[in-house]
Enzyme design. Structure first.
Site, mmCIF file in Angstrom:
data_model
loop_
_atom_site.group_PDB
_atom_site.id
_atom_site.type_symbol
_atom_site.label_atom_id
_atom_site.label_comp_id
_atom_site.label_asym_id
_atom_site.label_seq_id
_atom_site.Cartn_x
_atom_site.Cartn_y
_atom_site.Cartn_z
ATOM 1 N N ASP A 179 0.842 -1.206 0.000
ATOM 2 C CA ASP A 179 0.000 0.000 0.000
ATOM 3 C C ASP A 179 0.875 1.254 0.000
ATOM 4 O OD1 ASP A 179 0.887 -0.060 2.602
ATOM 5 O OD2 ASP A 179 -1.081 0.225 3.535
ATOM 6 N N SER A 180 2.216 1.060 -0.003
ATOM 7 C CA SER A 180 3.135 2.174 -0.277
ATOM 8 C C SER A 180 2.804 2.769 -1.642
ATOM 9 C CB SER A 180 4.593 1.690 -0.241
ATOM 10 O OG SER A 180 4.738 0.510 -1.003
ATOM 11 N N LYS A 239 -1.206 -9.530 2.830
ATOM 12 C CA LYS A 239 -0.429 -9.070 3.991
ATOM 13 C C LYS A 239 -1.292 -8.083 4.755
ATOM 14 C CE LYS A 239 3.043 -5.802 3.718
ATOM 15 N NZ LYS A 239 2.528 -4.774 4.641
ATOM 16 N N GLU A 250 -1.132 -5.443 8.466
ATOM 17 C CA GLU A 250 -0.300 -4.871 9.533
ATOM 18 C C GLU A 250 -0.893 -5.149 10.909
ATOM 19 O OE1 GLU A 250 0.319 -0.669 8.868
ATOM 20 O OE2 GLU A 250 1.162 -0.995 6.881
ATOM 21 N N ASP A 298 -1.400 -6.269 -0.461
ATOM 22 C CA ASP A 298 -1.367 -5.605 0.850
ATOM 23 C C ASP A 298 -2.752 -5.073 1.192
ATOM 24 O OD1 ASP A 298 -0.070 -4.736 3.097
ATOM 25 O OD2 ASP A 298 1.015 -3.097 2.105
ATOM 26 N N GLU A 306 9.389 -4.273 10.014
ATOM 27 C CA GLU A 306 9.837 -2.971 9.496
ATOM 28 C C GLU A 306 10.408 -2.119 10.625
ATOM 29 O OE1 GLU A 306 7.017 -0.965 6.974
ATOM 30 O OE2 GLU A 306 8.228 0.859 6.894
HETATM 31 O O1 KIV Z 1 3.479 -1.113 1.579
HETATM 32 C C1 KIV Z 1 4.632 -1.569 1.490
HETATM 33 O O2 KIV Z 1 5.340 -1.400 0.497
HETATM 34 C C2 KIV Z 1 5.121 -2.328 2.626
HETATM 35 C C3 KIV Z 1 6.593 -2.609 2.668
HETATM 36 C C4 KIV Z 1 7.302 -1.374 3.074
HETATM 37 C C5 KIV Z 1 6.915 -3.753 3.531
HETATM 38 O O3 KIV Z 1 4.377 -2.670 3.503
#
Ligand code: KIV
Length: 277
Positions: free
Chosen positions: A47-48, A116, A118, A86, A185
């Site tokens: 989600d970056s 994934k 968090e 994510d 992280e």
């Molecule tokens: O969103 C993302 O790219 C991430 C990575 C920094 C692990 O969660």
């Protein structure tokens, strides 16, 4: 070029044999294709995306629709690479049912291989429900950008013994809940090493030192395409932004001067046809 997609047992085997696991983020077809050609084990559609592609100030505004749209392009570009979608902020917090439904969308609609999310011990019930639905889950502990405000900003986590012990416990709880892997992280390397030693499942570090089972970085940081800031843990392997900017300036100048397109870029007409024009 990856011939065959790595499986969850293949990732586990790598940890067991002490071989490093590679992961890179990607958000579109051409990048995913390059990551696959480089033979990287896994792609994270992080989600970056919100910050490095969509221009948001944080990952908080990212929606399920945006994540699915980009995840679809990635799975089309990297058919032989294990892809992790994510789960964005508020796609798994409202209810367990909603979390399972959204995780399922990454698999059914976007063709991802896993998801994934968090969080530590507090998300274990969500992780368990998603895993029970048949969807592999990668956890993400330490600095969790979606809740950075609650953590008082983008700070290294687990710096004192008490919070480090909480991280170790969170990792163990998540393993118990059924995760197949965990991203860690921005935590001290000693804490990451301890978690890596104590967990059976692979650990992937980003700002967590070299003793993790694998590493992940954000693609735009690695190739120099994100110029707003660079976290300390990033290594930029190439700086593309100045090269791209230079190419664009040259294009503009050549168009303005009339030197582009040149004779080699045009479609000529036969002389006898041109005469009839
Ligand atoms: O969103 C993302 O790219 C991430 C990575 C920094 C692990 O969660």
């Amino acid at each position: 070029m990856s011939e065959k997609k790595i499986t969850i047992s293949g990732l586990q085997e790598k940890k067991d044999k002490g071989e490093k696991i590679t992961m890179m983020t990607a958000y579109d077809y051409p990048t995913a294709s390059l990551v696959e050609q480089a033979g990287i084990d896994t792609i994270l559609v992080g989600d970056s995306l919100g910050m490095v592609v969509l221009g948001y100030d944080s990952t908080v505004p990212v929606t399920m629709d945006e994540m699915l749209h980009h995840s679809k392009t990635v799975t089309r570009g990297a058919k032989n690479t294990f892809v992790i979608g994510d789960m964005p902020f508020m796609s798994y917090q409202v209810s367990v049912e909603k979390a399972v439904e959204n995780a399922g969308r990454f698999m059914k609609e976007a063709g991802c291989d896993s998801v994934k999310l968090e969080g530590g011990s507090e998300v274990c019930h969500v992780v368990k429900a998603i895993v029970d639905a048949g969807i592999p889950v990668c956890a993400h502990i330490g600095l969790t950008p979606q809740t950075a405000t609650k953590l008082s900003g983008f700070r290294v986590q687990g710096k004192d013994a008490k919070s480090a012990r909480e991280l170790v416990q969170a990792a163990k709880d998540l393993e118990e809940a059924g995760i197949f892997m965990v991203v860690m992280e921005c935590i001290p390397d000693l804490v990451a090493a301890k978690i890596t030693k104590e967990l059976n499942v692979p650990t992937i570090g980003i700002g967590a030192g070299k003793d993790c089972d694998g590493q992940v970085l954000v693609y735009h940081d690695v190739v120099g395409l994100f110029e707003r800031f660079t976290p300390k843990f990033v290594k930029q392997f190439v700086n593309l932004s100045p090269q791209i900017r230079e190419a664009l300036i040259q294009y503009k100048e050549e168009v303005e001067k009339g030197t582009f397109p040149g004779p080699e870029h045009i479609f000529a007409m036969k002389e006898e046809e041109a005469e009839k024009l």
